[in-house]
Design a protein around this motif. Structure first.
Motif: not given
Lengths: 166, 408
Positions: B355-363
């Protein structure tokens, strides 16, 4: 909201303002100005290059059209020259023919005249020859006839006999 | 700004989703908590005895915090500014790796000292006979014992004027330095002539500069006037972007998620907009042309309010986006600790990392997007202030008068 206001740090605001202003000034002087002016110069250069290429293309086209025209002219000129030459040739041939004919005729006439002349001369010569020959024959005959006195008198008598005294 | 809404909306959904999962987790793990807490008090006893040795008078009751509360506190602490640059710390031993930054106070003269004197908020700093103490990332003036008089959860002690080089100021300086290095090196490549193409990393920067010029400044401000504002727009764009990106690194920096920083940026836009504004701009604010007089009277206050709401929205948008992004990322990392019982250690780490990787890409996208939006809107506001209203002038000059403009 209250929490946000409570957390608001004027110290950070102060530093941020100073850093931002200094950063803007420094970057404007040392980065943005040279970068933007270089980019602009490059773009102007590209625009100029495109315009000059376009000009060159147009010039090329004009040149090509010119060439085409000149070629066309040369071709038509060549055609005209060829035609002229052909005409001249024909004329020359015709002229030569005429001339030759005239010359031939003239030569024939001359030859005819010469032949006539020669004939006349030969005739005259023949005539004189014949006359002298006949004279000599006559002379010889006479000499033979009149070799003695008898025959001379006989002849004279004969001739006298012939001549009828009217 | 259609594009900006999507990631923000997505973020909001993610945030909502996270909250529900956290509350769910708590109800499930409640039974296991009892077993967990049997061990924690023992540690806390040790901790408390240590603390009583180190700091005698700590007003905060260091009672045992549940993991969830601890995480919330940690996230809040991350979002705030700090007097020392801590890379990571060990909670049990109290040992932390990092360095202290200088504290600059104006309190009967300039006071400069290292933040190490606070010992991460545990100690009272004694500077030239004055005593200072940090409570919730604010410096309060106190006595030698470090007592804070609390009133409705807030200390009411005197606060000295604080111009410390905090973590955010330090990060800002660092970012500014990086920007200067990057772009002066880009500027250097053009010294050989405008057709000398940049090499290396500068090759990436040149299209970005062109992007800001051609996609942001030119269409919004106009061909004739955009040049004057390019330094500000470029600086703000790259500063915000780089700060956003640095915020995504594990260094734990959160500069653009601080309201003071976004406030400063918004104030700059406000000042630049209004100081470069022409007569038409003010005319449209105080005496809107082309509408009847009563409408003019109604519109004037609205327009005056509009002067301030526009930069205000800039400030809140950047602040909220970055704060939300950091909260979500940290919340997702916290899954490791919250779900340890239900998902096993490996499982919780796996889920959290995914999840963190996913959100980091969005970030990463948001980091660029927010810089873009801030610059875009700034240039839009500036463009509105400096544009020429040929249209209206022509109509007021003709014989039809101002009523005609209402139709137009």
């Amino acid at each position: 909201m209250e929490k946000l206001l409570d957390q608001f740090s004027y110290g950070l605001f102060f530093w941020q303002l100073i850093i931002l202003v200094v950063l803007i000034v420094l970057l404007a002087k040392f980065a943005w100005k040279p970068i933007l002016s270089a980019l602009e110069a490059r773009e102007d250069g590209i625009r100029d290059a495109i315009a000059s290429a376009e000009n060159a293309r147009k010039e090329m086209q004009a040149l090509q059209a010119d060439n085409q025209r000149i070629l066309q002219e040369a071709r038509s000129e060549r055609d005209a020259m060829l035609k002229e030459a052909r005409e001249m040739k024909e004329k020359m041939i015709a002229d030569a023919k005429n001339e030759a004919q005239a010359e031939g005729l003239k030569m024939i006439n001359q030859a005819k005249a010469a032949i006539e002349n020669e004939k006349n001369v030969a005739m005259a010569e023949l005539k004189s020859h014949v006359s002298s020959l006949s004279l000599s024959i006559a002379e010889k005959l006479l000499k033979e006839e009149l070799a003695n006195k008898d025959s001379q008198t006989k002849l004279v008598e004969k001739m006298l006999g012939e001549v009828k005294l009217n | 700004m259609v594009i900006s809404k999507k990631p923000i909306g997505l973020l909001a959904v993610m945030l909502l989703g996270m909250f529900t999962s956290v509350t769910m987790a708590n109800t499930v793990t409640d039974t296991t908590h009892t077993t967990n807490e049997t061990t924690t008090p023992v540690e806390h006893v040790v901790q408390e005895t240590e603390e009583t040795h180190a700091v005698a008078h700590v007003e905060e009751g260091h009672e045992a915090l549940s993991p969830k509360e601890k995480i919330t506190e940690h996230i809040q602490h991350h979002l705030l500014d700090s007097y020392d640059f801590t890379l990571f710390s060990d909670e049990e031993t109290g040992h932390s790796v990092g360095f202290s930054l200088p504290v600059i106070l104006i309190d009967n003269g300039l006071k400069v000292f290292s933040a190490s004197k606070f010992e991460h908020g545990k100690a009272v700093a004694n500077v030239d006979g004055n005593y200072y103490k940090v409570y919730h990332n604010k410096i309060y003036k106190t006595d030698a014992a470090g007592t804070l008089e609390m009133h409705e959860g807030h200390p009411i002690n005197e606060k000295p004027l604080d111009f410390s080089i905090t973590k955010n100021v330090f990060s800002l300086l660092l970012t500014a330095l990086i920007l200067i290095l990057l772009f002066s090196s880009l500027a250097k490549t053009y010294k050989k002539g405008p057709n000398a193409l940049p090499t290396g990393f500068s090759r990436v920067l040149e299209p970005l500069v062109i992007f800001v010029r051609d996609e942001i400044a030119r269409p919004n401000i106009g061909e004739k006037k955009y040049k004057k504002f390019m330094p500000y727009l470029l600086t703000v764009f790259f500063l915000i972007w780089l700060l956003n990106l640095i915020g995504l690194t594990p260094l734990g920096i959160n500069v653009t998620g601080n309201i003071a920083v976004t406030f400063c940026l918004a104030i700059c836009t406000l000042i630049i907009t209004n100081f470069s504004a022409n007569k038409d701009y003010w005319g449209h604010i105080f005496w809107m042309p082309g509408v009847p007089v009563p409408m003019k009277l109604v519109l004037a206050p609205i327009e005056i309010l509009g002067i301030f709401t526009k930069p205000f929205s800039l400030m809140i948008r950047l602040f909220a986006n970055i704060t939300a992004g950091h909260s979500v990322v940290m919340g997702l990392i916290a899954i490791i600790f919250l779900f340890k019982q239900t998902l096993t250690t490996g499982g919780s780490i796996g889920v959290s990392m995914l999840l963190t990787t996913f959100i980091s890409v969005i970030e990463l996208l948001v980091a660029f997007l927010q810089a873009f939006i801030f610059t875009m809107l700034s240039s839009l506001f500036i463009g509105m202030a400096v544009q020429d209203h040929h249209h209206d002038e022509d109509h007021t000059k003709d014989g039809l008068g101002e009523h005609d403009n209402a139709i137009v």
